[in-house]
Design a protein around this motif. Structure first.
Motif, PDB file in Angstrom:
ATOM      1  N   ALA A  10       0.828  -1.213   0.000  1.00  0.00           N
ATOM      2  CA  ALA A  10       0.000   0.000   0.000  1.00  0.00           C
ATOM      3  C   ALA A  10       0.860   1.260   0.000  1.00  0.00           C
ATOM      4  O   ALA A  10       0.599   2.207  -0.750  1.00  0.00           O
ATOM      5  N   ASP A  70       1.033   3.961  -3.058  1.00  0.00           N
ATOM      6  CA  ASP A  70       0.751   5.370  -2.774  1.00  0.00           C
ATOM      7  C   ASP A  70       1.919   6.260  -3.201  1.00  0.00           C
ATOM      8  O   ASP A  70       1.722   7.332  -3.772  1.00  0.00           O
ATOM      9  N   SER A  71       3.137   5.805  -2.959  1.00  0.00           N
ATOM     10  CA  SER A  71       4.322   6.562  -3.351  1.00  0.00           C
ATOM     11  C   SER A  71       4.393   6.718  -4.872  1.00  0.00           C
ATOM     12  O   SER A  71       4.684   7.797  -5.380  1.00  0.00           O
ATOM     13  N   SER A 125       1.833   9.210  -6.148  1.00  0.00           N
ATOM     14  CA  SER A 125       2.090  10.606  -5.795  1.00  0.00           C
ATOM     15  C   SER A 125       3.351  11.157  -6.458  1.00  0.00           C
ATOM     16  O   SER A 125       3.709  12.312  -6.230  1.00  0.00           O
ATOM     17  N   GLU A 170      -5.286  -2.142  -3.793  1.00  0.00           N
ATOM     18  CA  GLU A 170      -5.612  -1.235  -4.902  1.00  0.00           C
ATOM     19  C   GLU A 170      -6.997  -0.625  -4.745  1.00  0.00           C
ATOM     20  O   GLU A 170      -7.207   0.531  -5.061  1.00  0.00           O
ATOM     21  N   ILE A 190      -6.906   2.375  -2.360  1.00  0.00           N
ATOM     22  CA  ILE A 190      -6.182   3.545  -2.865  1.00  0.00           C
ATOM     23  C   ILE A 190      -6.885   4.157  -4.068  1.00  0.00           C
ATOM     24  O   ILE A 190      -6.924   5.373  -4.217  1.00  0.00           O
TER      25      ILE A 190
END
Length: 167
Positions: free
Chosen positions: A135, A139-140, A143, A163, A166
Motif C-alpha cells: 500500500a 501510494d508513493s 504521488s 488497490e 487507494i
C-alpha cells in the motif's frame, strides 16, 4: 524493456523505509521473473522494478496519447505480472507500432507506458507487513509527479484489496 542500468542492486536488505519519494529510489530487480516466483520463506527481497515498458515511438508515427499504467505485485504473482508486460508490449506494437486504435471512429492511437514493481516477498514478510508495504509503495508511485499515472493494474487476489482502497 527495463529502465537504464542502476548501480547498487542489492535486494537482500530487509530494512525498507517507505517515504513519499520511495518509488524514485527503487532499483532494478536483480532476479528474473521466474526466480522471483520461486522465493521461499527465508528469501528476503527489497521492493524493486521488474519491468519498465516504454513505447517505442518512431518519428514517422504521430503520437496522440501515452497512458501510464502502474502495477505493484508480490514476488509470487508471476503469470499476472508477466501477462501485463506482454499485453502492454502487444498493444504498443498494434498498427505497425503506431499503438492501439481508440475513439468512436478508431482514428486515434494510444501507447502505454508500464511500470511493474515487485513490493516484496510475502512468504518472508508475512501477510500484514507485506500488505502495508504494498500500500505504501503504491501510494508513493501514485504521488510521484514525474509519472502522471492514469491506470492501476490490480494485483493478485490476496493483495487486490490494497488497490481498491487507494483507487
Amino acid at each position: 524493456n527495463i529502465p537504464p542500468d542502476n548501480d547498487n542492486n542489492d535486494n537482500n536488505n530487509n530494512s525498507t523505509t517507505i517515504t513519499p519519494s520511495f518509488y524514485e529510489s527503487l532499483k532494478l530487480c536483480n532476479l528474473s521473473t521466474h526466480q522471483l516466483c520461486q522465493l521461499g520463506t527465508d528469501d528476503k527481497l527489497e521492493p524493486c522494478i521488474v519491468a519498465h515498458v516504454k513505447p517505442d515511438i518512431n518519428e514517422s508515427h504521430a503520437v496522440e496519447a501515452i497512458a501510464t499504467v502502474v502495477q505493484v505485485t508480490p514476488s509470487n504473482c508471476c503469470n499476472h505480472r508477466d501477462g501485463v508486460v506482454t499485453g502492454i508490449e502487444f498493444l504498443n506494437q498494434n498498427n505497425g507500432g503506431r499503438g492501439t486504435n481508440i475513439g468512436f471512429n478508431k482514428d486515434h492511437q494510444v501507447h502505454f507506458q508500464l511500470i511493474s514493481i515487485v513490493a516484496g516477498n510475502p512468504s518472508n514478510l508475512g501477510s500484514d507487513q507485506y500488505l502495508a508495504q504494498h500500500a505504501a509503495l503504491l501510494d508513493s508511485v501514485l504521488s510521484t509527479n514525474t509519472l502522471s499515472v492514469q491506470y492501476i493494474v490490480g494485483s493478485c487476489s490476496f493483495a487486490s484489496s490494497v488497490e481498491k482502497a487507494i483507487a
